[in-house]
Write a protein that holds these residues in place. Structure first.
Motif, PDB file in Angstrom:
ATOM      1  N   ALA A  21       0.823  -1.214   0.000  1.00  0.00           N
ATOM      2  CA  ALA A  21       0.000   0.000   0.000  1.00  0.00           C
ATOM      3  C   ALA A  21       0.855   1.261   0.000  1.00  0.00           C
ATOM      4  CB  ALA A  21      -0.941  -0.007   1.213  1.00  0.00           C
ATOM      5  N   PHE A  22       2.017   1.215   0.671  1.00  0.00           N
ATOM      6  CA  PHE A  22       2.819   2.441   0.806  1.00  0.00           C
ATOM      7  C   PHE A  22       3.821   2.647  -0.325  1.00  0.00           C
ATOM      8  CE2 PHE A  22       1.025   2.631   5.051  1.00  0.00           C
ATOM      9  CZ  PHE A  22       0.968   4.000   5.284  1.00  0.00           C
ATOM     10  N   PHE A  27       5.330  10.179  -0.144  1.00  0.00           N
ATOM     11  CA  PHE A  27       5.774  10.595   1.189  1.00  0.00           C
ATOM     12  C   PHE A  27       6.338   9.437   2.006  1.00  0.00           C
ATOM     13  CE2 PHE A  27       1.229   9.598   1.419  1.00  0.00           C
ATOM     14  CZ  PHE A  27       1.239   8.616   2.409  1.00  0.00           C
ATOM     15  N   ILE A  81      -2.133   2.962   8.401  1.00  0.00           N
ATOM     16  CA  ILE A  81      -3.364   2.364   7.875  1.00  0.00           C
ATOM     17  C   ILE A  81      -3.127   2.039   6.401  1.00  0.00           C
ATOM     18  CG2 ILE A  81      -4.359   4.675   7.508  1.00  0.00           C
ATOM     19  CD1 ILE A  81      -7.156   3.325   7.820  1.00  0.00           C
ATOM     20  N   SER A  82      -3.574   0.884   5.989  1.00  0.00           N
ATOM     21  CA  SER A  82      -3.355   0.442   4.600  1.00  0.00           C
ATOM     22  C   SER A  82      -4.552  -0.313   4.084  1.00  0.00           C
ATOM     23  CB  SER A  82      -2.202  -0.564   4.510  1.00  0.00           C
ATOM     24  OG  SER A  82      -1.092  -0.132   5.181  1.00  0.00           O
ATOM     25  N   VAL A  83      -4.835  -0.089   2.825  1.00  0.00           N
ATOM     26  CA  VAL A  83      -5.835  -0.898   2.122  1.00  0.00           C
ATOM     27  C   VAL A  83      -5.174  -1.412   0.840  1.00  0.00           C
ATOM     28  CG1 VAL A  83      -8.047  -0.820   0.887  1.00  0.00           C
ATOM     29  CG2 VAL A  83      -7.825   0.284   3.122  1.00  0.00           C
ATOM     30  N   GLN A  88      -8.829   0.028  -2.914  1.00  0.00           N
ATOM     31  CA  GLN A  88      -9.003   1.331  -2.267  1.00  0.00           C
ATOM     32  C   GLN A  88     -10.223   2.056  -2.828  1.00  0.00           C
ATOM     33  OE1 GLN A  88      -5.177   3.298  -2.554  1.00  0.00           O
ATOM     34  NE2 GLN A  88      -4.190   1.768  -1.265  1.00  0.00           N
ATOM     35  N   LYS A  89     -10.677   3.054  -2.037  1.00  0.00           N
ATOM     36  CA  LYS A  89     -11.833   3.888  -2.402  1.00  0.00           C
ATOM     37  C   LYS A  89     -13.124   3.080  -2.523  1.00  0.00           C
ATOM     38  CE  LYS A  89      -9.303   7.781  -3.779  1.00  0.00           C
ATOM     39  NZ  LYS A  89      -8.970   8.813  -4.698  1.00  0.00           N
ATOM     40  N   GLN A  90     -13.227   2.046  -1.705  1.00  0.00           N
ATOM     41  CA  GLN A  90     -14.478   1.266  -1.679  1.00  0.00           C
ATOM     42  C   GLN A  90     -15.036   1.180  -0.257  1.00  0.00           C
ATOM     43  OE1 GLN A  90     -14.063  -2.575  -3.643  1.00  0.00           O
ATOM     44  NE2 GLN A  90     -12.567  -1.734  -5.054  1.00  0.00           N
ATOM     45  N   GLY A  91     -14.488   2.009   0.644  1.00  0.00           N
ATOM     46  CA  GLY A  91     -15.047   2.043   1.989  1.00  0.00           C
ATOM     47  C   GLY A  91     -14.340   1.173   3.011  1.00  0.00           C
ATOM     48  N   ILE A  92     -13.269   0.470   2.623  1.00  0.00           N
ATOM     49  CA  ILE A  92     -12.579  -0.409   3.587  1.00  0.00           C
ATOM     50  C   ILE A  92     -11.850   0.429   4.641  1.00  0.00           C
ATOM     51  CG2 ILE A  92     -10.810  -2.199   3.851  1.00  0.00           C
ATOM     52  CD1 ILE A  92     -11.498  -3.107   0.975  1.00  0.00           C
ATOM     53  N   GLY A  93     -11.169   1.486   4.182  1.00  0.00           N
ATOM     54  CA  GLY A  93     -10.469   2.364   5.118  1.00  0.00           C
ATOM     55  C   GLY A  93     -11.440   2.968   6.127  1.00  0.00           C
ATOM     56  N   ARG A  94     -12.561   3.417   5.636  1.00  0.00           N
ATOM     57  CA  ARG A  94     -13.565   4.004   6.530  1.00  0.00           C
ATOM     58  C   ARG A  94     -14.038   2.990   7.564  1.00  0.00           C
ATOM     59  NH1 ARG A  94     -16.651   8.201   6.889  1.00  0.00           N
ATOM     60  NH2 ARG A  94     -16.106   9.072   4.867  1.00  0.00           N
ATOM     61  N   TYR A 121      -8.483  12.823   5.768  1.00  0.00           N
ATOM     62  CA  TYR A 121      -8.904  12.533   7.138  1.00  0.00           C
ATOM     63  C   TYR A 121     -10.035  13.418   7.644  1.00  0.00           C
ATOM     64  CZ  TYR A 121      -5.289   9.171   6.871  1.00  0.00           C
ATOM     65  OH  TYR A 121      -4.552   8.097   6.462  1.00  0.00           O
ATOM     66  N   ARG A 123     -12.613  13.660   6.040  1.00  0.00           N
ATOM     67  CA  ARG A 123     -13.764  12.822   5.666  1.00  0.00           C
ATOM     68  C   ARG A 123     -14.089  11.802   6.753  1.00  0.00           C
ATOM     69  NH1 ARG A 123     -13.831  14.077  -0.062  1.00  0.00           N
ATOM     70  NH2 ARG A 123     -15.701  12.824  -0.282  1.00  0.00           N
ATOM     71  N   PHE A 124     -13.082  11.518   7.605  1.00  0.00           N
ATOM     72  CA  PHE A 124     -13.285  10.566   8.702  1.00  0.00           C
ATOM     73  C   PHE A 124     -13.625  11.290  10.012  1.00  0.00           C
ATOM     74  CE2 PHE A 124     -10.261   8.327   5.885  1.00  0.00           C
ATOM     75  CZ  PHE A 124     -10.877   7.095   5.758  1.00  0.00           C
TER      76      PHE A 124
END
Ligand SMILES: CC(C)(COP(=O)(O)OP(=O)(O)OC[C@H]1O[C@@H](n2cnc3c(N)ncnc32)[C@H](O)[C@@H]1OP(=O)(O)O)[C@@H](O)C(=O)NCCC(=O)NCCS
Length: 166
Positions: A21-22, A27, A81-83, A88-94, A121, A123-124
């Motif tokens: 993920a990273f 960064f 945090i990693s997805v 990604q962008k499917q709500g798993i991180g949330r 963040y 958004r969270f």
């Protein structure tokens, strides 16, 4: 998708997922995956949740204690945090963040801090007001969620495994 605490059999998958993920992130210092292992070894990995999909670890989030002005006073740090990149962008991180914050709040924590892109963040529910600082990090990137409404003020430091503030 199942959000659950990590188990010993997940350690390798978490390490590898975090690396994947990273890698694309400009960064990244490439140290996020070993950081999770160091947090675990030092007893600072207080909450470690995985998102399991089809029996595989598709996401992970870590929480560890932080200090503000040198004192640990009920504040915890979110990250890494990693997805999985293609998920990604499917709500798993949330889902991971919301589950982790709920556990922290239920455990009596005062709140959660992190450093990162405010565009993501906010958004969270994370916010910044410039009164919490972390080394030379842009104060707008030093963000928090307060469970009792009381904002954190002072100099933030993460667990020892994170190393000194930049
Ligand atoms: C950051 C990361 C964990 C987010 O996980 P995700 O599953 O993609 O996030 P979600 O799909 O749950 O999205 C949650 C919210 O963040 C927003 N978001 C996610 N990635 C974003 C991005 N790159 N830029 C702006 N907003 C973003 C989404 O739009 C969503 O908001 P909404 O529900 O109000 O629309 C994931 O992108 C990742 O693993 N990135 C690589 C590693 C990394 O950068 N980790 C964080 C270091 S600070």
């Amino acid at each position: 998708m199942l959000i659950r605490p990590e188990e010993p059999r997940d350690h390798k998958s978490i390490h590898q997922l975090t690396k994947r993920a990273f890698v694309p992130m400009s960064f990244s210092d490439g140290k996020e995956a070993p950081l999770i292992d160091m947090l675990r070894d030092s007893g600072d990995l207080r909450i470690s949740l995985v998102a399991e999909i089809g029996g595989k670890v598709a996401g992970h989030v870590a929480f560890s204690p932080v200090t503000i002005d040198g004192k640990h006073d009920g504040w915890f740090g979110l990250g890494p945090i990693s997805v999985e990149p293609e998920l990604q962008k499917q709500g798993i991180g949330r889902a991971l963040v919301e589950a982790g914050l709920k556990l922290l709040e239920e455990s009596g924590a005062r709140g959660c801090v992190l450093t990162g892109d405010p565009a993501i963040y906010s958004r969270f529910g994370f916010r910044s007001d410039g009164r919490l600082t972390y080394g030379r990090t842009d104060p707008r990137e030093v963000q928090w969620v307060a469970f009792n409404g009381e904002a954190p003020i002072g100099v933030l430091n993460f667990a020892a495994a994170f190393g000194p503030a930049p």
